[in-house]
Motif scaffolding. Structure first.
Motif, short mmCIF file in Angstrom:
data_model
loop_
_atom_site.label_atom_id
_atom_site.label_comp_id
_atom_site.label_asym_id
_atom_site.label_seq_id
_atom_site.Cartn_x
_atom_site.Cartn_y
_atom_site.Cartn_z
N UNK A 20 -10.25 -3.33 -51.30
CA UNK A 20 -9.65 -2.69 -50.21
C UNK A 20 -9.96 -3.18 -48.81
N UNK A 21 -9.54 -2.98 -47.89
CA UNK A 21 -9.66 -3.40 -46.47
C UNK A 21 -9.78 -2.24 -45.45
N UNK A 22 -11.28 -2.27 -45.08
CA UNK A 22 -11.86 -1.33 -44.25
C UNK A 22 -11.39 -1.70 -42.74
N UNK A 23 -10.59 -0.65 -42.13
CA UNK A 23 -9.99 -1.19 -40.75
C UNK A 23 -10.48 -0.10 -39.72
N UNK A 101 -13.02 -3.27 -55.44
CA UNK A 101 -12.44 -1.86 -55.83
C UNK A 101 -13.94 -1.38 -56.41
N UNK A 102 -14.61 -1.90 -57.09
CA UNK A 102 -15.81 -1.37 -57.92
C UNK A 102 -16.97 -1.38 -56.78
N UNK A 103 -17.13 -2.08 -55.82
CA UNK A 103 -18.16 -2.16 -54.77
C UNK A 103 -17.96 -1.23 -53.66
N UNK A 104 -16.58 -0.87 -53.45
CA UNK A 104 -16.17 0.25 -52.58
C UNK A 104 -16.69 1.75 -53.22
N UNK A 105 -16.45 1.87 -54.49
CA UNK A 105 -16.59 3.13 -55.10
C UNK A 105 -18.23 3.24 -55.04
N UNK A 106 -19.10 2.17 -55.31
CA UNK A 106 -20.27 2.22 -55.43
C UNK A 106 -20.92 2.73 -54.03
N UNK A 166 -16.61 13.32 -58.03
CA UNK A 166 -15.65 12.87 -57.13
C UNK A 166 -15.19 11.35 -57.04
N UNK A 167 -16.17 10.43 -57.63
CA UNK A 167 -15.97 9.02 -57.65
C UNK A 167 -15.13 8.95 -58.99
N UNK A 168 -15.56 9.49 -60.05
CA UNK A 168 -14.81 9.52 -61.28
C UNK A 168 -13.13 9.79 -61.23
N UNK A 169 -13.07 10.88 -60.45
CA UNK A 169 -11.66 11.29 -60.16
C UNK A 169 -10.87 10.20 -59.47
N UNK A 170 -11.60 9.41 -58.55
CA UNK A 170 -10.66 8.49 -57.79
C UNK A 170 -10.27 7.16 -58.75
N UNK A 189 -11.81 10.57 -48.48
CA UNK A 189 -10.31 11.32 -48.29
C UNK A 189 -9.34 9.97 -48.12
N UNK A 190 -9.82 9.09 -47.22
CA UNK A 190 -8.84 7.91 -47.08
C UNK A 190 -8.44 7.51 -48.50
N UNK A 191 -9.17 7.33 -49.44
CA UNK A 191 -8.93 6.63 -50.61
C UNK A 191 -7.90 7.30 -51.36
N UNK A 192 -7.93 8.48 -51.85
CA UNK A 192 -7.11 9.26 -52.70
C UNK A 192 -5.72 9.41 -52.05
N UNK A 193 -6.01 9.51 -50.77
CA UNK A 193 -4.42 9.56 -49.99
C UNK A 193 -3.69 8.24 -50.22
#
Length: 319
Positions: A20-23, A101-106, A166-170, A189-193
């Motif tokens: 992901x890119x954090x902006x 990706x995995x680091x973002x969820x962690x 919540x992380x598992x659902x992502x 919220x930003x990720x699931x959208x």
């Protein structure tokens, strides 16, 4: 997460981006000064919470239910700030916006766990003040160290399970709209959208969880203080009431610092600029952990006495 996916369904392929890119903070003038400010806040947070934890650990007189909760709050503040601020500085100050990706969820898991635990820790401190003022003669019977440890342990279990869900659902989402997260961290919220398949379970979680993790604790704390004030007004003199309420000042300060900015931000969510929302939420994430130890050191007599005593002992040992 693979276990979570296999439990919900087999032979299903989900599209997960490599990164992901954090902006967040885009287009804000002189934003680098804000990052320097964040670094200063983080240093104060680490020093302050470390001091509070060390004082409570070293002084056996502070091994009480109240200070068990204070110790846990200092730990949560220290751990949460260490999970958020260094990564935030790495992303924005040192220009490393991409995050695997995995680091973002962690990253999301630890940030949300600590943010949620701050709320429940304030509930534990509120309950302590309620019992101390309403039942002063039975305080040690009604609220023991074991009871406080059990309460805090239960909160930790609830928070960890809730955030894991919540992380598992992502992980059940196929991210294909974009990989850009318009926030200062891996925001749920930003990720699931960004998903192109059905994200209604994650959307429901983002709607339901704040009620249990934010609003219910806030309502409990508010009602507990209304009950305390009502009871003191009926049975105590003005001086006795002020003396009893004085013991709640530090906790009320923490509640104000934590909940009021969130209330303002979420109430005005649709009316403020996205950059202003991101700035407000980032300040809400970093300011309470810095101010909590300062408030307890300055406003709590037992902590001040303990610090002075420990400094005297250290000075004598050096002599």
């Amino acid at each position: 997460m693979n276990l979570f996916n296999s439990a919900l369904g087999k032979n299903i392929t989900f599209v997960h981006p490599a990164y992901f890119i954090i902006r967040g903070f885009s287009g804000i003038l002189n934003i680098k000064y804000y990052y320097v400010f964040l670094f200063f806040v983080y240093i104060v947070t680490v020093l302050g919470n470390t001091v509070v934890m060390a004082v409570i650990y070293l002084d056996h007189n502070l091994r009480t239910p109240k200070y068990i909760a204070v110790f846990n709050l200092a730990f949560v503040d220290l751990f949460g700030s260490s999970a958020l601020v260094p990564k935030l500085l790495d992303i924005f100050l040192f220009n490393h916006p991409s995050i695997p990706y995995n680091e973002c969820l962690t990253f999301l898991f630890f940030c949300y766990s600590c943010l949620c635990m701050q709320s429940f820790n304030l509930v534990a401190l509120s309950y302590d003040r309620l019992i101390a003022i309403m039942f002063p003669l039975h305080y040690q019977v009604k609220l023991t160290n074991r009871f406080m440890l059990t309460m805090i342990g239960s909160f930790w279990v609830f928070v960890i399970i809730a955030v894991l869900i919540s992380v598992g659902l992502l992980t059940r989402l196929s991210i294909c709209k974009s990989v850009v997260i318009n926030s200062y961290f891996c925001d749920h919220g930003q990720i699931f959208r960004l998903a192109c398949n059905d994200y209604s379970p994650s959307s429901m979680v983002s709607f339901v969880y704040p009620a249990f993790i934010f609003w219910l604790p806030f309502i409990f704390i508010l009602l507990s203080y209304l009950y305390i004030g009502y009871t003191l007004a009926k049975v105590a003199t003005v001086q006795e009431g002020l003396k009893a309420f004085k013991t709640c000042i530090s906790h009320l300060s923490l509640v104000t610092i934590y909940f009021i900015p969130l209330l303002i931000t979420f109430t005005l969510m649709e009316k403020i600029h996205p950059n202003a929302r991101i700035m407000n939420l980032s300040l809400t994430s970093i300011f309470p952990p810095m101010l909590n130890p300062i408030i307890y050191v300055l406003q709590t007599q037992e902590i001040k006495v303990s610090v002075k005593k420990l400094l005297k002992i250290k000075g004598r040992s050096k002599s």
